[in-house]
Scaffold this motif. Structure first.
Motif, PDB file in Angstrom:
ATOM      1  N   GLY A 139      -5.069  -0.241  -3.506  1.00  0.00           N
ATOM      2  CA  GLY A 139      -4.152   0.845  -3.195  1.00  0.00           C
ATOM      3  C   GLY A 139      -4.519   2.156  -3.851  1.00  0.00           C
ATOM      4  O   GLY A 139      -3.767   3.136  -3.758  1.00  0.00           O
ATOM      5  N   LEU A 165       0.836  -1.199   0.000  1.00  0.00           N
ATOM      6  CA  LEU A 165       0.000   0.000   0.000  1.00  0.00           C
ATOM      7  C   LEU A 165       0.869   1.247   0.000  1.00  0.00           C
ATOM      8  O   LEU A 165       0.591   2.229  -0.716  1.00  0.00           O
ATOM      9  CB  LEU A 165      -0.927   0.004   1.217  1.00  0.00           C
ATOM     10  CG  LEU A 165      -2.108  -0.975   1.206  1.00  0.00           C
ATOM     11  CD1 LEU A 165      -2.838  -0.925   2.551  1.00  0.00           C
ATOM     12  CD2 LEU A 165      -3.074  -0.656   0.074  1.00  0.00           C
ATOM     13  N   ALA A 209      -8.275  -0.571   0.126  1.00  0.00           N
ATOM     14  CA  ALA A 209      -7.321  -1.488   0.754  1.00  0.00           C
ATOM     15  C   ALA A 209      -6.962  -2.657  -0.145  1.00  0.00           C
ATOM     16  O   ALA A 209      -5.964  -3.364   0.124  1.00  0.00           O
ATOM     17  CB  ALA A 209      -7.905  -2.010   2.073  1.00  0.00           C
TER      18      ALA A 209
END
Length: 526
Positions: free
Chosen positions: A310, A257, A307
């Motif tokens: 990204g 991320l 999530a």
């Protein structure tokens, strides 16, 4: 500029009485607000050391999250994976359990011990910085937000009125008086010069503070009107609802991320990620700072993050805001000084202290201008109103300074001795504050000004002394090395200033006008 005397007199009366009503509350708001410019460093300086093992590398954060959720499934409601840790956030993974009241929560942190076991600790983040900010927001009143916020808004409106009326009063003699500082036996003239210079030089800052405070105080009402007038059909946020994740899809690990956010926002410094598990998906947010833009919060910006992919939703980030959101962001940015880095923060701190001095000198002017003068007919007894305002000015102003110093000095000693830190810090502040006001009325404005200035200096010097005791490990005190040293040095630098105020006040008592409220000959309780 020429103005009729009767017009100037009307504005002078307005300025005086508005200042008297709001001045003491504004002193607390500005003094607390000046300190709150460094709320985050203060919070880090004041938070006790954690007993957790060192934070795991970011690459192991997914493993740590899995272990936390297995042992504490309630953490899925609101947990954080931090890219940057600090004394007040000492763990790679944190989570919060909400309390019954709004804004009330308990925070926990986790790490892996040397033998691989999961370690969990309640994070005892120091509440003293939040207390000072709350005093700033509530103009020193010990009431709930629902009560203090409208009062703060009313005070801000009076404050704006005082600024406008004060400027009109000064206009006829602007060129002659603006930078004059006539120090001598005419105390009233000296305080008037100081008051005028402080007010005019910092006028743009004060106008910004007054306007933004009104917006903050009544923002619910403003939003209600906005919804009915501007958005009668509801607000179109301009964003699509996220698609549900594909079957079997897993959230990306924190290091991936971070890589994807950095690719999309190369100037955005990521502090961490927050997550909330819903029935359909894991909702994510990214928190950080782009120093090119001012922020709505003091030290960070936050926006939605997918999530699973990204992808960052930039709608809420400065630099990507629409016109209306950018305008709202500007109100917050100008009030908090959340632009320009530490240079602007130091400038706002100095302007905040100068603002507190502005209100203090305004009250002193009222006292000096209404004192009875000696005319050879024996001792003069000042009016009760003059004595009362003198005592209130000294007690509230120096009580606020002494109370904040006392609760800061207690920071390094309380965690090892008490459980409810917030209650103790609040109790210490208000105990010292009330005692100072009572002392001012008991001893009179003149004597108490000297004594409370010395008390403030003594309590302020205890701040670095407590940190020094922590370095030596005395009595359970503790200290964080590094940037916290600045806080101790600033406190140490304030001590001679407070002692100088005490010395000058004592000299005024001994050698000033015998018919003054500040004279030993006429000094008496209110």
């Amino acid at each position: 500029m020429k103005l009729r005397n009767d017009i100037v007199k009307v504005y002078k009366d307005v300025h005086i009485w508005v200042g008297i009503v709001a001045g003491l509350m504004l002193f607390v708001a500005f003094y607390g607000g000046a300190i709150s410019m460094f709320e985050k460093p203060l919070e880090r300086w004041a938070t006790p050391p954690s007993s957790l093992a060192a934070p795991v590398p970011l690459q192991r954060s997914a493993e740590l999250v899995k272990a936390v959720l297995a042992a504490h499934p309630e953490a899925a409601q609101n947990y954080f994976v931090l890219v940057e840790t600090a004394p007040d956030t000492p763990a790679r993974v944190l989570w919060r359990i909400r309390g019954e009241r709004r804004g009330d929560f308990t925070e926990y942190g986790a790490s892996f011990a040397a033998d691989g076991r999961l370690q969990v600790e309640r994070i005892r983040k120091a509440p003293v910085a939040q207390l000072i900010d709350t005093l700033h927001q509530n103009v020193g009143l010990p009431f709930a937000e629902a009560v203090s916020r409208p009062i703060m808004g009313a005070v801000a409106l009076l404050y704006a009125l005082a600024l406008v009326s004060g400027l009109i009063i000064l206009l006829p003699t602007l060129v002659k008086d603006v930078f004059a500082l006539r120090i001598g036996k005419n105390i009233k003239r000296m305080w008037l010069d100081v008051h005028n210079a402080l007010g005019l030089v910092s006028l743009p800052f004060h106008l910004v503070m007054a306007l933004t405070c009104v917006v903050f105080a009544f923002h619910d009402q403003f939003y209600d009107v906005q919804d009915k007038v501007v958005y009668p059909g509801g607000i179109d946020w301009g964003r699509e609802a996220p698609e549900p994740p594909a079957p079997g899809a897993q959230p990306l690990p924190a290091q991936e991320l971070l890589r994807r956010v950095n690719a999309q926002l190369p100037e955005f410094r990521v502090y961490g990620f927050s997550f909330e598990q819903t029935a359909e998906r894991l909702e994510g947010h990214v928190t950080g700072l782009d120093t090119r833009y001012g922020t709505r919060a003091r030290t960070y910006s936050s926006t939605h993050l997918d999530a699973y992919t990204g992808a960052v939703d930039t709608h809420d980030l400065p630099g990507h805001l629409g016109p209306w959101d950018a305008a709202v962001n500007t109100f917050f940015m100008l009030h908090f000084g959340s632009f320009g880095g530490d240079t602007v923060r130091w400038m706002y701190l100095l302007l905040g202290l100068a603002g507190a001095m502005l209100f203090y000198t305004g009250n002193l002017l009222w006292v000096e201008s209404r004192r009875k003068k000696e005319r050879g007919g024996g001792p003069v007894v000042q009016k009760r109103a003059v004595r009362v305002l003198g005592c209130l000015t000294v007690g509230v102003s120096l009580g606020c300074v002494a109370g904040i110093s006392a609760t800061l000095a207690a920071t390094k000693w309380l965690p090892a001795r008490v459980d409810d830190l917030a209650a103790w810090h609040e109790g210490i502040y208000f105990a010292v504050f009330v005692a100072a006001v009572a002392w001012a009325f008991l001893r009179g404005a003149a004597r108490s000004a000297v004594e409370l200035s010395c008390l403030s200096a003594g309590l302020t010097v205890l701040i670095p002394v407590s940190s020094l005791a922590g370095v030596w490990g005395i009595g359970g005190a503790w200290n964080h090395p590094g940037p916290g040293l600045t806080i101790d040095l600033v406190a140490l630098a304030a001590v001679p200033v407070l002692l100088l105020i005490a010395s000058r006040t004592r000299r005024r008592i001994e050698h000033g006008h015998a018919d003054s409220v500040w004279s030993a000959a006429t000094a008496k309780p209110a």
